[in-house]
Design a protein around this motif. Structure first.
Motif, PDB file in Angstrom:
ATOM      1  N   ASP A  31      -7.990  -3.867  -5.373  1.00 56.99           N
ATOM      2  CA  ASP A  31      -8.678  -3.523  -6.628  1.00 56.99           C
ATOM      3  C   ASP A  31      -9.129  -2.061  -6.627  1.00 56.99           C
ATOM      4  O   ASP A  31     -10.277  -1.743  -6.937  1.00 56.99           O
ATOM      5  N   VAL A  32      -8.214  -1.178  -6.243  1.00 55.98           N
ATOM      6  CA  VAL A  32      -8.452   0.260  -6.342  1.00 55.98           C
ATOM      7  C   VAL A  32      -7.265   0.866  -7.088  1.00 55.98           C
ATOM      8  O   VAL A  32      -6.218   0.232  -7.235  1.00 55.98           O
ATOM      9  N   SER A  33      -7.422   2.083  -7.573  1.00 58.29           N
ATOM     10  CA  SER A  33      -6.334   2.725  -8.289  1.00 58.29           C
ATOM     11  C   SER A  33      -5.282   3.225  -7.308  1.00 58.29           C
ATOM     12  O   SER A  33      -5.594   3.600  -6.173  1.00 58.29           O
ATOM     13  N   THR A  34      -4.041   3.224  -7.765  1.00 59.90           N
ATOM     14  CA  THR A  34      -2.958   3.736  -6.923  1.00 59.90           C
ATOM     15  C   THR A  34      -3.177   5.209  -6.604  1.00 59.90           C
ATOM     16  O   THR A  34      -2.893   5.669  -5.491  1.00 59.90           O
ATOM     17  N   ARG A  35      -3.717   5.949  -7.585  1.00 59.19           N
ATOM     18  CA  ARG A  35      -3.974   7.373  -7.353  1.00 59.19           C
ATOM     19  C   ARG A  35      -4.997   7.566  -6.247  1.00 59.19           C
ATOM     20  O   ARG A  35      -4.812   8.418  -5.364  1.00 59.19           O
ATOM     21  N   HIS A  36      -6.076   6.775  -6.287  1.00 55.52           N
ATOM     22  CA  HIS A  36      -7.104   6.927  -5.258  1.00 55.52           C
ATOM     23  C   HIS A  36      -6.543   6.583  -3.878  1.00 55.52           C
ATOM     24  O   HIS A  36      -6.805   7.288  -2.899  1.00 55.52           O
ATOM     25  N   LEU A  37      -5.756   5.517  -3.817  1.00 50.96           N
ATOM     26  CA  LEU A  37      -5.149   5.142  -2.542  1.00 50.96           C
ATOM     27  C   LEU A  37      -4.232   6.256  -2.043  1.00 50.96           C
ATOM     28  O   LEU A  37      -4.227   6.577  -0.846  1.00 50.96           O
ATOM     29  N   SER A  38      -3.472   6.850  -2.933  1.00 53.05           N
ATOM     30  CA  SER A  38      -2.597   7.944  -2.547  1.00 53.05           C
ATOM     31  C   SER A  38      -3.408   9.120  -2.012  1.00 53.05           C
ATOM     32  O   SER A  38      -3.032   9.735  -0.998  1.00 53.05           O
ATOM     33  N   TYR A  39      -4.523   9.428  -2.662  1.00 58.69           N
ATOM     34  CA  TYR A  39      -5.383  10.520  -2.199  1.00 58.69           C
ATOM     35  C   TYR A  39      -5.965  10.216  -0.817  1.00 58.69           C
ATOM     36  O   TYR A  39      -6.092  11.110   0.020  1.00 58.69           O
ATOM     37  N   VAL A  40      -6.326   8.939  -0.591  1.00 58.16           N
ATOM     38  CA  VAL A  40      -6.864   8.550   0.722  1.00 58.16           C
ATOM     39  C   VAL A  40      -5.794   8.740   1.793  1.00 58.16           C
ATOM     40  O   VAL A  40      -6.044   9.305   2.862  1.00 58.16           O
ATOM     41  N   GLU A  41      -4.579   8.300   1.516  1.00 59.86           N
ATOM     42  CA  GLU A  41      -3.514   8.363   2.520  1.00 59.86           C
ATOM     43  C   GLU A  41      -3.103   9.795   2.845  1.00 59.86           C
ATOM     44  O   GLU A  41      -2.706  10.086   3.975  1.00 59.86           O
ATOM     45  N   THR A  42      -3.193  10.682   1.856  1.00 55.53           N
ATOM     46  CA  THR A  42      -2.798  12.079   2.096  1.00 55.53           C
ATOM     47  C   THR A  42      -3.943  12.938   2.604  1.00 55.53           C
ATOM     48  O   THR A  42      -3.733  14.099   2.955  1.00 55.53           O
ATOM     49  N   GLY A  43      -5.156  12.378   2.634  1.00 57.33           N
ATOM     50  CA  GLY A  43      -6.301  13.144   3.102  1.00 57.33           C
ATOM     51  C   GLY A  43      -7.004  13.933   2.023  1.00 57.33           C
ATOM     52  O   GLY A  43      -7.975  14.656   2.313  1.00 57.33           O
ATOM     53  N   ARG A  44      -6.561  13.823   0.774  1.00 61.38           N
ATOM     54  CA  ARG A  44      -7.222  14.539  -0.316  1.00 61.38           C
ATOM     55  C   ARG A  44      -8.560  13.920  -0.676  1.00 61.38           C
ATOM     56  O   ARG A  44      -9.412  14.567  -1.265  1.00 61.38           O
ATOM     57  N   SER A  45      -8.715  12.630  -0.325  1.00 58.36           N
ATOM     58  CA  SER A  45      -9.978  11.932  -0.577  1.00 58.36           C
ATOM     59  C   SER A  45     -10.438  11.269   0.709  1.00 58.36           C
ATOM     60  O   SER A  45      -9.634  10.645   1.410  1.00 58.36           O
ATOM     61  N   GLN A  46     -11.717  11.437   1.041  1.00 55.45           N
ATOM     62  CA  GLN A  46     -12.282  10.838   2.242  1.00 55.45           C
ATOM     63  C   GLN A  46     -12.825   9.459   1.907  1.00 55.45           C
ATOM     64  O   GLN A  46     -13.763   9.334   1.119  1.00 55.45           O
ATOM     65  N   PRO A  47     -12.265   8.393   2.463  1.00 57.03           N
ATOM     66  CA  PRO A  47     -12.739   7.050   2.121  1.00 57.03           C
ATOM     67  C   PRO A  47     -14.095   6.756   2.750  1.00 57.03           C
ATOM     68  O   PRO A  47     -14.416   7.267   3.827  1.00 57.03           O
ATOM     69  N   THR A  48     -14.886   5.935   2.085  1.00 55.13           N
ATOM     70  CA  THR A  48     -16.135   5.457   2.659  1.00 55.13           C
ATOM     71  C   THR A  48     -15.827   4.400   3.710  1.00 55.13           C
ATOM     72  O   THR A  48     -14.704   3.885   3.787  1.00 55.13           O
ATOM     73  N   SER A  49     -16.820   4.053   4.497  1.00 55.58           N
ATOM     74  CA  SER A  49     -16.612   2.994   5.493  1.00 55.58           C
ATOM     75  C   SER A  49     -16.285   1.668   4.807  1.00 55.58           C
ATOM     76  O   SER A  49     -15.454   0.894   5.293  1.00 55.58           O
ATOM     77  N   ALA A  50     -16.924   1.432   3.645  1.00 56.80           N
ATOM     78  CA  ALA A  50     -16.649   0.194   2.913  1.00 56.80           C
ATOM     79  C   ALA A  50     -15.204   0.150   2.434  1.00 56.80           C
ATOM     80  O   ALA A  50     -14.556  -0.902   2.465  1.00 56.80           O
ATOM     81  N   MET A  51     -14.682   1.300   1.993  1.00 58.58           N
ATOM     82  CA  MET A  51     -13.296   1.345   1.537  1.00 58.58           C
ATOM     83  C   MET A  51     -12.333   1.124   2.701  1.00 58.58           C
ATOM     84  O   MET A  51     -11.329   0.415   2.570  1.00 58.58           O
ATOM     85  N   ILE A  52     -12.628   1.722   3.844  1.00 57.99           N
ATOM     86  CA  ILE A  52     -11.776   1.523   5.022  1.00 57.99           C
ATOM     87  C   ILE A  52     -11.725   0.045   5.391  1.00 57.99           C
ATOM     88  O   ILE A  52     -10.652  -0.511   5.662  1.00 57.99           O
ATOM     89  N   LEU A  53     -12.873  -0.611   5.384  1.00 55.26           N
ATOM     90  CA  LEU A  53     -12.916  -2.025   5.734  1.00 55.26           C
ATOM     91  C   LEU A  53     -12.237  -2.890   4.674  1.00 55.26           C
ATOM     92  O   LEU A  53     -11.584  -3.887   5.000  1.00 55.26           O
ATOM     93  N   ARG A  54     -12.356  -2.503   3.407  1.00 56.85           N
ATOM     94  CA  ARG A  54     -11.707  -3.269   2.342  1.00 56.85           C
ATOM     95  C   ARG A  54     -10.191  -3.190   2.490  1.00 56.85           C
ATOM     96  O   ARG A  54      -9.496  -4.200   2.430  1.00 56.85           O
ATOM     97  N   LEU A  55      -9.682  -1.979   2.670  1.00 61.35           N
ATOM     98  CA  LEU A  55      -8.238  -1.830   2.837  1.00 61.35           C
ATOM     99  C   LEU A  55      -7.760  -2.524   4.112  1.00 61.35           C
ATOM    100  O   LEU A  55      -6.707  -3.172   4.123  1.00 61.35           O
ATOM    101  N   SER A  56      -8.552  -2.409   5.175  1.00 62.44           N
ATOM    102  CA  SER A  56      -8.191  -3.057   6.438  1.00 62.44           C
ATOM    103  C   SER A  56      -8.093  -4.563   6.280  1.00 62.44           C
ATOM    104  O   SER A  56      -7.198  -5.211   6.852  1.00 62.44           O
ATOM    105  N   SER A  57      -9.021  -5.129   5.515  1.00 61.35           N
ATOM    106  CA  SER A  57      -9.011  -6.573   5.301  1.00 61.35           C
ATOM    107  C   SER A  57      -7.740  -7.013   4.589  1.00 61.35           C
ATOM    108  O   SER A  57      -7.111  -8.006   4.974  1.00 61.35           O
ATOM    109  N   HIS A  58      -7.338  -6.274   3.555  1.00 61.56           N
ATOM    110  CA  HIS A  58      -6.136  -6.646   2.811  1.00 61.56           C
ATOM    111  C   HIS A  58      -4.861  -6.347   3.589  1.00 61.56           C
ATOM    112  O   HIS A  58      -3.799  -6.900   3.267  1.00 61.56           O
ATOM    113  N   LEU A  59      -4.964  -5.491   4.609  1.00 58.19           N
ATOM    114  CA  LEU A  59      -3.821  -5.196   5.459  1.00 58.19           C
ATOM    115  C   LEU A  59      -3.804  -6.053   6.715  1.00 58.19           C
ATOM    116  O   LEU A  59      -2.904  -5.910   7.554  1.00 58.19           O
TER     117      LEU A  59
END
Length: 254
Positions: A31-59
């Motif tokens: 439940d995040v935008s594809t753009r935000h995820l792309s920014y996280v993966e390329t380093g353009r956006s620094q994810p919060t700890s909550a976001m890291i754990l959310r993505l980790s859970s779905h992965l």
């Protein structure tokens, strides 16, 4: 995966690719935008700890690797890790020993994430009688011990079939965890794979020669339910049951 270089976004991208998910797939699940995820993966956006754990859970990232992702993102680990002998683990340790003892007279053992022996019941140790003592010096890798020419290898009647089953299981575990040590162990086991004839058996048995008899076992794997501690997520109880009436009678003393 645990040794992958780079920032947290690169590590998350590695896990997404390991799970064969597109950015759109993961973004939709988390439940995040594809753009935000792309920014996280390329380093353009620094994810919060909550976001890291959310993505980790779905992965479905293992807890140990989730902690590494958090550290790569500049955060403290979220999941505790203890030695099995530490006081907080007392009840879990007692549960493991109770299961091992309750499984007698059949063999059972506990292994960690790299298949190193943690504990075993007397029936399991009985099967190791006569093995070179140096092979039983800790740490004991159960996979290597079972295939070693001075270990159980010469005693396993269906060694080719058993090796193939182990190699397939190790490969699945490597695919799930990304642990380089499991990948190396899978490659090591697969190096000597031979063609295995087809079988109609429902489960691959472990057929172990002991003296003039052959003991045949099927096995089950038990793990802790809903663990939130790193060590507990990585422990497994391998319990062996008689695969035929003759083995059951021998082990039950009849």
């Amino acid at each position: 995966m645990s040794e992958s270089p780079g920032h947290v976004g690169e590590l998350l991208r590695g896990w997404r690719q390991r799970r064969n998910l597109s950015q759109l797939d993961l973004a939709s699940r988390a439940d995040v935008s594809t753009r935000h995820l792309s920014y996280v993966e390329t380093g353009r956006s620094q994810p919060t700890s909550a976001m890291i754990l959310r993505l980790s859970s779905h992965l479905d990232v293992p807890l140990r690797e989730q902690n590494r992702l958090l550290l790569a993102g500049g955060f403290a680990p979220a999941h505790p890790e203890h030695q099995l002998t530490d006081p907080p683990m007392a009840e879990a340790n007692a549960a493991l020993e109770a299961i091992l003892q309750a499984h007698l007279p059949y063999p059972a053992l506990v292994v960690d994430r790299h298949w190193e022996l943690v504990s075993a019941n007397d029936a399991a140790f009985d099967l190791l009688d006569g093995i070179d003592a140096d092979l039983l010096e800790p740490p004991v890798n159960v996979i290597r011990l079972s295939l070693h020419p001075r270990g159980l290898g010469p005693r396993i009647v269906n060694i080719a079939e058993w090796r193939a089953a182990l190699a397939a299981r190790l490969r699945r575990e490597y695919d799930a965890t990304g642990d380089p040590a499991l990948g190396e162990l899978a490659d090591e086991v697969a190096e000597e794979l031979a063609a295995v004839p087809g079988s109609t058996a429902l489960v691959v048995p472990l057929q172990l020669r002991r003296g003039d008899t052959v003991l045949s076992f099927i096995s089950t794997t038990t793990v802790f339910g809903t663990p939130r501690e790193v060590t507990l997520t990585e422990l497994a109880i391998e319990a062996f049951y008689p695969a035929d009436v003759a083995t059951r009678k021998i082990l039950n003393g009849h």
